[in-house]
Design an enzyme around this catalytic site. Structure first.
Site, mmCIF file in Angstrom:
data_model
loop_
_atom_site.group_PDB
_atom_site.id
_atom_site.type_symbol
_atom_site.label_atom_id
_atom_site.label_comp_id
_atom_site.label_asym_id
_atom_site.label_seq_id
_atom_site.Cartn_x
_atom_site.Cartn_y
_atom_site.Cartn_z
ATOM 1 N NE ARG A 1 -0.605 1.878 3.595
ATOM 2 C CZ ARG A 1 0.526 2.562 3.800
ATOM 3 N NH1 ARG A 1 1.656 1.961 4.090
ATOM 4 N NH2 ARG A 1 0.531 3.883 3.695
ATOM 5 C CE LYS B 1 -5.683 5.965 3.718
ATOM 6 N NZ LYS B 1 -6.591 5.126 2.893
ATOM 7 N NE ARG C 1 -6.092 0.815 -2.059
ATOM 8 C CZ ARG C 1 -5.586 1.413 -0.980
ATOM 9 N NH1 ARG C 1 -4.312 1.277 -0.678
ATOM 10 N NH2 ARG C 1 -6.358 2.144 -0.194
ATOM 11 C CG ASP D 1 -2.980 8.122 -2.068
ATOM 12 O OD1 ASP D 1 -2.968 8.686 -0.962
ATOM 13 O OD2 ASP D 1 -2.652 6.929 -2.231
ATOM 14 C CB ALA E 1 0.533 6.814 -3.976
HETATM 15 O O1 MRU Z 1 -4.770 3.441 1.765
HETATM 16 P P1 MRU Z 1 -3.292 3.635 1.789
HETATM 17 O O2 MRU Z 1 -2.650 3.155 3.053
HETATM 18 O O3 MRU Z 1 -2.625 3.081 0.561
HETATM 19 O O4 MRU Z 1 -3.119 5.210 1.748
HETATM 20 C C1 MRU Z 1 -1.826 5.737 1.743
HETATM 21 C C2 MRU Z 1 -1.806 7.215 1.793
HETATM 22 O O5 MRU Z 1 -2.820 7.877 1.803
HETATM 23 C C3 MRU Z 1 -0.443 7.846 1.714
HETATM 24 O O6 MRU Z 1 -0.429 9.054 2.422
HETATM 25 C C4 MRU Z 1 -0.091 8.118 0.253
HETATM 26 O O7 MRU Z 1 -0.286 6.983 -0.526
HETATM 27 C C5 MRU Z 1 1.310 8.577 0.107
HETATM 28 S S1 MRU Z 1 2.469 7.298 0.441
HETATM 29 C C6 MRU Z 1 4.032 7.910 0.208
#
Ligand code: MRU
Length: 349
Positions: free
Chosen positions: A51, A251, A94, A241, A53
């Site tokens: 998980r 998030k 996703r 993301d 991005a």
């Molecule tokens: O649902 P997730 O855990 O994949 O969400 C991750 C986030 O929202 C992170 O802040 C984002 O992907 C940046 S990761 C460097």
């Protein structure tokens, strides 16, 4: 430093598989999952074994490489069809993080311009997927060194979710900035929003910071406003993301934190690589992933919260408007939202 969260394991000839750190097990146990085909990769992304991005972007790139290896294509056209099919599956695994489609598009475009017979194109695809992963680590280090200039000794940095090493291939974006500042000798403390419902802040950010002996304090999401009012938050630093021309998707809960930061005149920074930019789009066009309501109604399917029969929303991301953002840190530097738009206006997937 932590090992890479996504790693290509080269087998004999053009075979191979992908080793992932299983993020659903952390911090209680450190385990790996080995992915051998594109369907397994789609499932690993969907269930959040991998998980964050940039990490899912790199994983999707390697998913394309697995599709190429397993295609048994007899012709170039057949291989391109298989890759296009794999891309379609991976892109929707996703939907909000743009890094997925960025990586799969990059691989497909590369495959199309490669000369030679099928085996040589397959090797080229594997090479491109590995390059995406290698470049991610280098990019994050550059983000870290630009962002570290913004942090001061004694800062209390509030972050939401986990934008750390494991959310990328390595080093992290928002937490990479923290790492780089600490490496420069700055003493900072991370305030980790626990990030309901998947608790990436409590489980992953706290674990990652503790591994590196960087001071971290676990807070419930609903303490952020109080701590800001008490003067206990110097800066907010989050990942992203997808960054469109009017907002930053991250998030769910990030938007609320940004509003509170603005009210308390606390700087709000976003750290993200160019692969997260989608400036040709606006927030209206972005699909916000909705996950199983059971994630909200229970604690990991173990402890029930609301009674059976009560519905729950489970939007996984939200959009923070650009006017709430002080700066965006990329591998190229630190930009105000206006500078970001003018600097990267030509960028597309
Ligand atoms: O649902 P997730 O855990 O994949 O969400 C991750 C986030 O929202 C992170 O802040 C984002 O992907 C940046 S990761 C460097």
């Amino acid at each position: 430093m932590l090992e890479r969260s996504v790693e290509w394991i080269q087998g004999k000839k053009s075979r191979g598989m992908v080793k992932l750190i299983d993020q659903t097990r952390l911090p209680f146990s450190f385990e790996h999952v080995y992915i051998k085909n594109v369907d397994q990769m789609v499932e690993a992304i969907r269930t959040m074994v991998v998980r964050g991005a940039p990490a899912i972007g790199a994983a999707a790139g390697m998913g394309m490489a697995l599709a190429a290896i397993n295609s048994n294509a007899g012709s170039r056209d057949e291989l391109m069809d298989r890759l296009a099919q794999a891309k379609r599956k991976l892109d929707v695994s996703r939907p909000t993080a743009v890094n997925l489609a960025w990586a799969t598009s990059k691989i497909l475009a590369k495959a199309k311009i490669l000369d030679g017979k099928v085996p040589s194109i397959v090797r080229g695809v594997i090479h491109e997927a590995r390059k995406i992963a290698d470049e991610d680590v280098a990019t994050n280090k550059r983000i870290g060194s630009h962002g570290a200039q913004l942090l001061s000794d004694g800062d209390m940095i509030l972050t939401h979710c986990n934008a750390g090493a494991i959310a990328t291939v390595g080093f992290g974006t928002a937490l990479g900035v923290v790492r780089a500042a600490v490496a420069m000798g700055k003493q900072v403390t991370v305030l980790a929003d626990e990030t309901r419902p998947r608790l990436q802040g409590a489980l992953l950010t706290c674990w990652e910071m503790q591994q590196e002996k960087i001071p971290v304090i676990h807070i419930t999401d609903n303490q952020a406003g109080l701590l800001m009012k008490m003067g206990k938050v110097s800066k907010v630093l989050v990942g992203a993301d997808r960054i469109v021309n009017d907002a930053v998707f991250n998030k769910v809960g990030t938007y609320g934190v940004a509003i509170m930061a603005k009210y308390h005149t606390i700087p709000f920074y976003v750290a993200a690589p160019r692969s997260t930019l989608d400036l040709g789009n606006t927030s209206k066009t972005v699909e916000i992933e909705q996950r199983d309501p059971a994630e909200v109604k229970t604690v990991f399917n173990k402890v029930r919260l609301s009674p059976d029969g009560v519905p729950a929303f489970n939007y996984a991301f939200d959009a923070t408007p650009m006017e709430l953002i002080t700066g965006v840190i990329t591998e190229d530097g630190v930009f105000t939202p206006d500078q970001l738009l003018s600097n990267y206006s030509e960028q597309s997937l």
